[in-house]
Design an enzyme around this catalytic site. Structure first.
Site, short mmCIF file in Angstrom:
data_model
loop_
_atom_site.label_atom_id
_atom_site.label_comp_id
_atom_site.label_asym_id
_atom_site.label_seq_id
_atom_site.Cartn_x
_atom_site.Cartn_y
_atom_site.Cartn_z
N CYS A 1 0.90 -1.44 0.13
CA CYS A 1 0.21 0.08 0.00
C CYS A 1 1.01 1.12 -0.42
CB CYS A 1 -0.79 -0.12 1.40
SG CYS A 1 -1.58 1.47 1.59
N CYS B 1 0.30 3.71 2.44
CA CYS B 1 0.43 3.64 3.75
C CYS B 1 1.77 3.50 4.47
CB CYS B 1 0.27 2.37 3.82
SG CYS B 1 -1.38 1.60 4.33
#
Lengths: 143, 627
Positions: free
Chosen positions: A65, A68
């Protein structure tokens, strides 16, 4: 070796030592600036939160991700954020694909990354936010 | 009679023996230097097509050097043009050549030692140089050579030299200056000739056929004062309007040139081949190796077209004429007529193949003449053989001009090919006496030494006795792509997951010149969402990259890598961004495919999407596409 050279070398050494000490100090300071995540299990975090009278803050992420990674690097490391979150929450980073992560993610219905879950010390969800949050948003959420 | 039968028998035995010869016994052949063509053919009387207003053409006359022969070798193309190369006020003869490779397609400069009225050449030539002192050449790897066109594309009052190319379909320009032509640059075009995909419709500017075999010529088609690009080749006879400026040209989308009925212009009748259930159809113009010259040939004020082809098939004429007519939808062209025919009734008024035509005023009399480049096969000692020269190449199944006719057949690894060639030279029915009524060594040498060679002719134009008047049509129909050229879409499937919809379709292209099957995955993305590209960096950094796995049935195999959309940030975290992302995989189909009952390809797609704030879990799609 002439005296001049000796004096120069000593001066240089002292300078290097001074810079080193300053760097060490700075690095410790930087480390202390951001959110300090708890390195234990979910249950241990709950117990710690209960003991310290704090709430739980959970960052659900995955290794693939991008946002993230950006949020962890750019905003979780800020002093302003760390000061508030470290005081109010036991902060936990949960990889949603590893260890106990999938089970906890399922419990909170996490399907998007990052997802930030705020819960009380018993684990009861207080609020859930999907997606990357910036400094201002993180500070607002902590209120 | 009895004697000739014995010769035939001996010849047949010799032919068979040759194919049984061991590799080590092969006869090598090297062309001799300074050879002159023997047995040059005389051309029977021609008859001009009745085209009011058009110049009346003389009998073709070969342009010869007074000392040396004027000729091109290499792959046999000859692209003639006139230009005052040495600025002495006299037009010189230039002949473009074709050689496979980065260099070798040069431009012969034959200086005019006579006058503009009566040009004379020694036959000795130099290759043209640019202002940097380098030999003018362009990179061609196949089938087309340097065909020089002299026009002022840069609007500075000095002609530039421009040519097209095979693949990629770029337009090369040597900008003219007072001191000569600058080194080559590429002229801008709409689309990217280097990025094309097999198996798209020929009118799609991303398709191979749209770009392949870009032969070029120039004229103002829409009357805006700018030179437009007239382009032939795999995509048919087309025009690309100049969407640039007078000083900086840029050629736009290539539109098919049409007749008033809305049909594409055709150089040869189409023939659908049904071999092993393969429904193949030729290029839309009938012959992809085509050229057009836009010129008001009949002087009626409307642009006409002179077009040429390989001239290698029965029914093709050396030069086709398409009359320009006015319609409410702009200039259209009536379908082809031969510019001239043979008086003796033969359907081959010219020997050889691969006609190149250039309209020039060769004798400076104010009337257009034709310069014609013609490729003719010659064999040992540069000897032209009537039976080879006058029949279309297709009759023998011989390689076209631009291919290595005869070259390399001495290679022991190509023994089988040599044997096939022997049969071709003898004719399928073995009835070509020049070939087999001679010793075996001569037969083999003929094959090894056979070459296409280019010769230049002039046909003088005489002022027409009658004037043409503009022809107008009250109606003109729009173009509709004929069904045979439409892609056959076999199956579509669509899967939506969050902000991403993936549609899968499989298409078959009926054109034999492109690979017949493509699987296309179209990702429709909501704004801001992207995919990760399959790169080493992304894999090493744990990103879930977009992957495709195919499981084809027997007889089907992947042709190259999957074509992907353009990547953003290819050096770092490479992404595919945009509202529509198309991935295309081309497949080759072998003979076994036609015997397979369950014709299918399994497809597995994995992707993972993010926007700038969040990511969704990876998605895997599995589909089976039936054909």
């Amino acid at each position: 070796m002439s005296n001049k050279i000796k004096i120069f070398t000593m001066k240089k050494l002292k300078m290097v030592l001074f810079v080193g000490v300053v760097m060490m100090f700075l690095s410790t300071t930087v480390k202390a600036q951001g959110i300090e995540f708890f390195h234990g299990t979910y249950a241990e975090a709950q117990a710690k939160a209960k003991k310290e009278g704090k709430q739980l803050f959970m960052d659900f992420y995955t290794s693939w991700c991008g946002p993230c990674k950006v949020m962890a690097k750019k905003y979780f490391t800020l002093e302003s954020v760390g000061k508030v979150y470290n005081k109010k929450f036991i902060c936990l980073k949960i990889d949603a694909e590893k260890g106990e992560g999938p089970e906890i993610a399922k419990k909170y219905g996490v399907k998007v990354y990052p997802t930030l879950v705020f819960a009380d010390s018993s684990g009861k969800e207080v609020k859930t936010i999907k997606g990357m949050q910036n400094e201002q948003q993180l500070l607002e959420l902590a209120k | 009679m009895r004697y000739s039968k014995w010769i035939v028998l001996a010849g047949s035995i010799a032919l068979l023996s040759a194919c049984a010869t061991k590799n080590s016994d092969r006869i090598s052949y090297k062309p001799a230097k300074n050879m002159k063509t023997k047995n040059m053919l005389s051309i029977p009387e021609i008859v001009n097509e009745n085209i009011p207003g058009a110049p009346l053409l003389s009998q073709p006359i070969q342009i010869q050097g007074e000392i040396d022969e004027i000729m091109t070798e290499k792959h046999g193309y000859a692209y003639p043009a006139l230009y005052d190369w040495n600025r002495d006020g006299k037009k010189d003869l230039l002949i473009g050549e074709f050689e496979t490779g980065e260099t070798g397609s040069f431009l012969q400069v034959h200086l005019n030692e006579g006058s503009n009225e009566i040009p004379k050449y020694s036959g000795k030539f130099e290759y043209a140089l640019d202002t940097a002192g380098d030999t003018i050449t362009a990179y061609y790897w196949c089938c087309i050579g340097l065909h020089p066109r002299f026009i002022d594309l840069t609007g500075d009052g000095i002609d530039d030299m421009v040519t097209g190319s095979y693949n990629p379909g770029i337009i090369s320009m040597w900008e003219g200056t007072a001191n000569g032509f600058k080194p080559v640059v590429e002229v801008e075009q709409e689309g990217d000739p280097r990025k094309y995909i097999n198996g798209l419709e020929l009118t799609d500017s991303k398709s191979l056929n749209y770009w392949n075999y870009t032969s070029a010529h120039f004229a103002d088609f829409n009357g805006d004062g700018l030179y437009d690009l007239f382009v032939a080749g795999s995509g048919g006879l087309r025009v690309a309007l100049n969407v640039g400026t007078k000083t900086k040209p840029k050629f736009g989308y290539r539109e098919l040139l049409l007749d008033p009925e809305g049909n594409a212009l055709v150089l040869m009748d189409q023939e659908v081949i049904d071999e092993h259930n393969k429904k193949y159809v030729g290029p839309i113009s009938g012959d992809m190796k085509s050229y057009i010259e836009p010129i008001d040939w009949d002087g009626d004020g409307v642009l006409d077209l002179l077009a040429t082809s390989t001239y290698s098939y029965k029914g093709q004429n050396p030069i086709e004429f398409f009359r320009g007519v006015k319609t409410p939808k702009g200039i259209r062209f009536e379908q082809r007529r031969p510019l001239f025919t043979a008086k003796n009734g033969s359907d081959r008024p010219f020997p050889g193949s691969a006609t190149q035509v250039k309209v020039e005023d060769y004798n400076n009399d104010g009337v257009n003449d034709l310069l014609i480049g013609m490729s003719i096969i010659s064999v040992q000692d540069y000897r032209i053989v009537d039976s080879l020269a006058w029949k279309p190449l297709d009759h023998f199944g011989l390689p076209r001009v631009g291919k290595d006719l005869g070259h390399g057949y001495g290679d022991p690894n190509r023994h089988e090919e040599t044997c096939r060639m022997q049969k071709r030279f003898a004719g399928e029915d073995g009835k070509i006496p020049w070939f087999y009524q001679r010793p075996l060594d001569d037969q083999v040498r003929d094959i090894y030494s056979s070459r296409h060679r280019g010769y230049v002719y002039v046909m003088y134009g005489e002022k027409a006795e009658s004037n043409a008047t503009i022809k107008e049509y009250k109606e003109a129909k729009d173009f509709v792509l004929p069904d045979v050229y439409k892609l056959k879409t076999n199956q579509t499937a669509s899967t939506t997951s969050g902000p991403v919809t993936v549609s899968l379709e499989a298409t078959k292209d009926p054109n034999p010149y492109s690979t017949p099957m493509v699987i296309r995955a179209k990702f429709t993305m909501k704004a801001g969402w992207y995919l990760y590209a399959d790169t080493k960096h992304n894999r090493e950094n744990d990103y879930v990259v977009t992957t495709f796995e195919f499981e084809p049935c027997e007889g089907v195999s992947l042709a190259g890598d999957i074509a992907t959309p353009e990547m953003f940030n290819p050096e770092g975290t490479a992404k595919f961004e945009g509202e529509e992302l198309v991935f295309e995989q081309v497949f080759k189909m072998g003979r076994a495919f036609y015997g397979v009952k369950d014709k299918k390809v399994g497809v597995k797609i994995t992707y993972q999407t993010c926007n700038q704030d969040m990511c969704l879990p990876p998605v895997t799609i599995r589909e089976t596409i039936q054909f």
